[in-house]
Structure formats: structure tokens, C-alpha cells
Enzyme design. Structure first.
Site, PDB file in Angstrom:
ATOM      1  N   GLY A   1       0.843  -1.191   0.000  1.00 15.95           N
ATOM      2  CA  GLY A   1       0.000   0.000   0.000  1.00 15.95           C
ATOM      3  C   GLY A   1       0.879   1.242   0.000  1.00 15.95           C
TER       4      GLY A   1
ATOM      5  N   ASP B   1     -15.091 -13.621 -23.179  1.00 14.29           N
ATOM      6  CA  ASP B   1     -15.803 -13.810 -21.917  1.00 14.29           C
ATOM      7  C   ASP B   1     -17.266 -14.170 -22.133  1.00 14.29           C
ATOM      8  OD1 ASP B   1     -13.388 -13.021 -20.820  1.00 14.29           O
ATOM      9  OD2 ASP B   1     -14.004 -10.937 -20.602  1.00 14.29           O
TER      10      ASP B   1
END
Length: 514
Positions: free
Chosen positions: A55, A227
Site C-alpha cells: 500500500g 468472456d
């Protein structure tokens, strides 16, 4: 049977999807949750292991992302990476501070091969570091199991609590033996069996879809891309003639693609699907007229998709379920599940309107990364040429046109893109490049053609190599291919007088332009 799961707890790291992907490569299912997720919910997932991501923050600063220390006492192995390792130390009584020497890039690290985390890892190995802070003092109960010249605690462990921490990033390819380290964590530390396989996924998905749908009617949103094609065939095998596939030609497809999709999935194709083609080009162009903001374009396209499906559903009678080809990166990049910033709303996730006139939306591929979708397609018997076709975004050319969308601009992109794809194939590069396409910039500039001044648009060519579509590098295209493509585009495509090649990777860019 409930599948074993490793949870990635996301503290805003740019590699959250990459960590999950690498764990799945080990044959273990993994999913991402924000650090804001309630502790009881994480416990209810009954994870075999937990991974804290990196982070951008300093864990000791007020307001920095954190988590309840209770998580270290639930008896589940935890691996902290970068920020995640510092947070683990901070919460358990260690000390974090500014590193006297910032490490960034490939660093040689010496590891303790007696640690379960480093089984069969070379004693000296190259790892990817990216940090300003570092661990000054380890928390009680931890021992150092790796170090570099400037980082005395490059990795740490607490055997009693099954806690592990690495200052470097094992998930990125620059860490040469990172995949081995993650495999060691999920197998030697977490005790996973490795039951995440595409054959069992397909089998279980078909069974669960049948149970959910019952005798209901299903409408599938078929774009013709990888997809939605895999989703359509999966549903066809599950519910047969209860499925109707609606293909919306929104006028934002590649050149001749509408006809190609119909040839495969229509009445004369190999799949016996109830197939409806809706030619809605003018409808979409009208909604997009004058709209330039990328997120707004995506949401307009997403909402219009749903409205078209609703209308088609009413024509064929009551429809209970809507099927979409949503995949896992769509979900995470749309800000659902993880903690990363919303990068872009995908038309089938963040772009959905609040009200949808169906009992339920079925997204059978929602848990899969792109390469897993392809593997599922092969398991379903879909031909290679369909499974490995070029990725194409749901909003289509609408996000490969910078600025407002018009029929004239769409034709420019279609023609330029067809030339680019043809020349890539002619050069034998189509099997080595992950994705390549043309986009229309919003830039116009002066040129000269036939001794006359022009003031026309510039096309940007893109080609990238990637293993997971979460990070990517610009492909090194031979100059003669670029030269021939450029010559053809400026001569064959009206209103184009310049061609650029995009040399930017992801990050800092994204693969699609908007």
C-alpha cells in the site's frame, strides 16, 4: 463442497490482483477483500490463509489503513507483503521508520533456507523491492529469515503464530523465485490441497446453474468476445433451450465483427443457441452524441445494453435471469471487492443502472481471471480460434475513441484497426503479442497530401505483452511493420494524416485508452 480459499486483504496496493492471480497459479482459489471488510465476515470465509497487500501509506501515520489485531489470533497463517509486513510488525509491537536508504528495483536478498517460506529457494535470490519505510525493530516472537545490504529484516517469521512477512514483493515477476515462495506459503504453511482446477470449476458451475435456474428462462448478453462466448456456451450446456442469446450490435464493434459473431453463434453456426441479433447502432450513437468524459461513456453504454436486453426479453416473454460475462478483473477495477481506486467502470459492473428488470443476474465467470476463462473455454470444447481471439472491451470502440463518438469516427478506427491487425498477422506477430489495436486520438494536426493542406486526426497504435492483463509492457514491433502499417493507414483511411505508436506500459497507463 466448499472450496479452500486464501484471502487477500487489500490495503490499497497496486498488485492486489496480481497476488490473487499468483496464488491461483498454485492451484488454490484466492479472492480479494478490502481492509475495511468486517472481521467477522473474514472469519466466516474460513480461509486457509490470509495475505496482507502492499500500500502507498506509512502504517504509523494517523488515518493509515489498518486492521484489528484480533486477526493474528484466529489461528490462520498470514503473510504480510511490503506495507502488509510493516503493518504486521507495527500492530504486534515492532517499530517502523523511514529507511536510511530507499530500495527500489531488483535487489539481491539472502534468505534462510530452513524457513518453510524459502524451501528450495536459492540462498541468494533476486527480489523486487519498493519501499521508503522499513522495519527498524521486529515485533516480539519474530526472527529474521532474509536480509539485503540495506534491509536487515527483508523477511521475518513467527513460527508459533504462523505469521510471515516480506519487505519485497514475491508476486511480481521481477522476484525470480517469488512464485516458489507463494507456493511454499499456501502448501507448506497453510496446508492447502490445491483443488482449484478448471475441469472441476466447469462441472460445478453447470450443476449450480441448473439448480439455480430450474425451469426458468435465461437471457444471455452475447458480445462475441471471449468472456461472453464462454459464458454463453457454459449456460447452453447447463440449461439448453431455456437460454436465449441476444447479440447487440451497438455500432462500436471491430470491422465486420457483427457478421462474424452471427456466423459463429447464429442459426447456421456450430452452437444450437436461440440467437437474436439487435442492430442498435443509431440508438447508441444518439445516446453518446457530444459525450466526451470516459466514465460517462462507459455508463451510458452499460445502461443502454441493459435497456436493449429488457426490451428483447419482453418480446420473447417472461425472462427470469440475465447472464453476463463479467470476470474478476472487471469486478476489482470497478472498485468492488478490493480497496484499490476505481480505475474504470466496466459496463457490466459499475456501469449497471440501479434498476434492472430481471429476477437475478448470473455471472458464471465472475471469479475468473482472463487466462482462467480461456482454460474454461477449452474445457467446454470451444475452438482455439475463439478462445484465443483478441480481447475486446464491452464498451467497444467507444473507449478507443478519445472524446465524442460519431459514426464517422467509428469507421476511421475500424478501418485503421483492421489494417493494424492484418499487418501484425502478416508479420507472424499475432501469436506473441497479447493485445493490439488502433485508437483514435482527439488530436488534429496539419498535414499535406497530394500537394494539398490537410487538417485531420491522428491514430494511435497499441500492442502489449502481458501474462495477466494486470500489468503490461509495450511490445517491440519491428520498424518495417510500423512503417508499412502507417503508410497503409494514411493512404487508405479517410481523415487520418498521422500515426503514433504507444510505448507506454501498464502501469502507468491502462491497456485501453479510456
Amino acid at each position: 463442497m466448499k472450496r479452500e480459499t486464501v484471502v487477500v486483504l487489500d490495503f490499497g496496493g497496486q498488485y492486489n490482483q496480481l497476488i490473487a492471480r499468483r496464488v491461483r497459479e498454485c492451484g488454490v482459489y484466492c479472492e480479494i477483500h478490502s481492509y475495511k471488510t468486517d472481521f467477522e465476515k473474514i472469519k466466516a470465509l474460513n480461509p486457509k490463509g490470509i495475505i496482507f497487500t502492499g500500500g502507498p501509506n506509512s502504517c504509523y501515520e494517523p488515518g493509515a489503513p489498518t486492521y484489528t489485531p484480533e486477526i493474528f489470533r484466529i489461528g490462520v497463517p498470514i503473510l504480510g507483503i511490503c506495507y502488509g509486513s510493516q503493518l504486521m510488525m507495527h500492530l504486534l509491537g515492532g517499530k517502523i521508520g523511514r529507511a536510511p536508504v530507499r530500495e527500489y528495483g531488483k535487489i539481491e536478498v539472502t534468505v534462510d533456507r530452513n524457513s518453510r517460506l524459502f524451501t528450495d529457494v536459492s540462498e541468494k535470490t533476486i527480489c523486487w523491492m519498493s519501499h521508503n519505510d522499513y522495519v527498524e525493530e521486529m515485533a516480539p516472537g519474530f526472527t529474521a529469515i532474509a536480509h539485503s545490504d540495506n534491509c536487515p529484516y527483508a523477511a521475518m517469521e513467527n513460527k508459533e503464530l504462523n505469521l510471515y512477512a516480506t519487505q519485497f514483493h514475491p508476486e511480481v515477476l521481477h522476484t525470480q523465485e517469488g512464485q516458489k515462495m507463494l507456493s511454499n506459503f499456501v502448501y507448506h504453511v497453510c496446508g492447502c490441497a490445491g483443488d482449484w482446477r478448471m475441469d472441476s470449476f466447469v462441472e460445478q458451475s453447470i450443476a449450480s446453474i441448473r439448480e439455480k435456474v430450474g425451469d426458468g428462462k435465461v437471457l444471455c448478453a452475447l458480445s462475441g468476445g471471449v468472456d461472453s462466448s464462454v459464458a454463453a456456451v457454459l449456460l447452453s450446456k447447463a440449461v439448453g433451450e431455456q437460454l436465449t442469446c441476444v447479440f447487440v450490435d451497438h455500432g462500436l464493434l471491430r470491422k465486420n465483427e457483427g457478421d462474424e459473431v452471427e456466423a459463429v453463434f447464429g442459426p447456421d453456426g456450430p452452437y444450437k443457441l436461440n440467437f437474436i441479433r439487435v442492430n442498435a447502432q443509431e440508438r447508441f450513437y444518439s445516446r453518446l452524441a457530444g459525450v466526451t468524459e470516459p466514465e460517462r461513456k462507459r455508463k451510458i453504454i452499460g445502461e443502454e445494453f441493459i435497456r436493449v436486453f429488457e426490451e428483447e426479453a419482453k418480446k420473447i416473454g417472461a425472462v427470469d435471469f440475465l447472464v453476463q460475462g463479467t470476470i474478476y478483473p472487471d469486478v476489482v477495477e470497478s472498485g468492488v471487492g478490493g480497496e484499490s481506486t476505481v480505475i474504470k467502470s466496466h459496463h457490466n459492473v459499475g456501469g449497471l443502472p440501479d434498476y434492472v428488470d430481471f429476477k437475478e443476474i448470473i455471472e458464471p465467470l465472475r471469479d475468473l481471471f482472463k487466462d482462467e476463462v480461456r482454460k474454461a473455454g477449452l474445457e467446454l470444447g470451444i475452438p482455439d480460434y475463439l478462445v484465443y481471439r483478441q480481447p475486446f472491451p464491452g464498451p467497444g470502440l467507444g473507449i478507443r475513441i478519445i472524446g465524442d463518438v460519431t459514426a464517422e469516427k467509428v469507421k476511421m478506427v475500424q478501418d485503421a484497426d483492421a489494417i493494424w491487425r492484418e499487418e501484425i498477422a502478416n508479420a507472424g506477430l499475432d501469436k506473441t503479442i497479447s493485445q493490439y489495436f488502433a485508437a483514435l486520438t482527439n488530436m488534429r494536426s496539419v498535414g499535406v497530401m497530394g500537394d494539398e493542406r490537410t487538417y485531420d486526426y491522428a491514430i494511435a497504435l497499441s500492442a502489449v505483452t502481458t501474462t495477466d492483463f494486470m500489468t503490461a509492457e509495450s511490445a517491440q514491433i519491428p520498424w518495417d511493420v510500423l512503417e508499412k502499417t502507417t503508410s497503409r493507414i494514411v493512404n487508405e483511411v479517410k481523415h487520418i494524416n498521422r500515426v503514433f505508436y504507444d510505448c507506454t506500459g501498464k502501469p502507468p497507463a491502462t491497456i485501453e485508452f479510456e
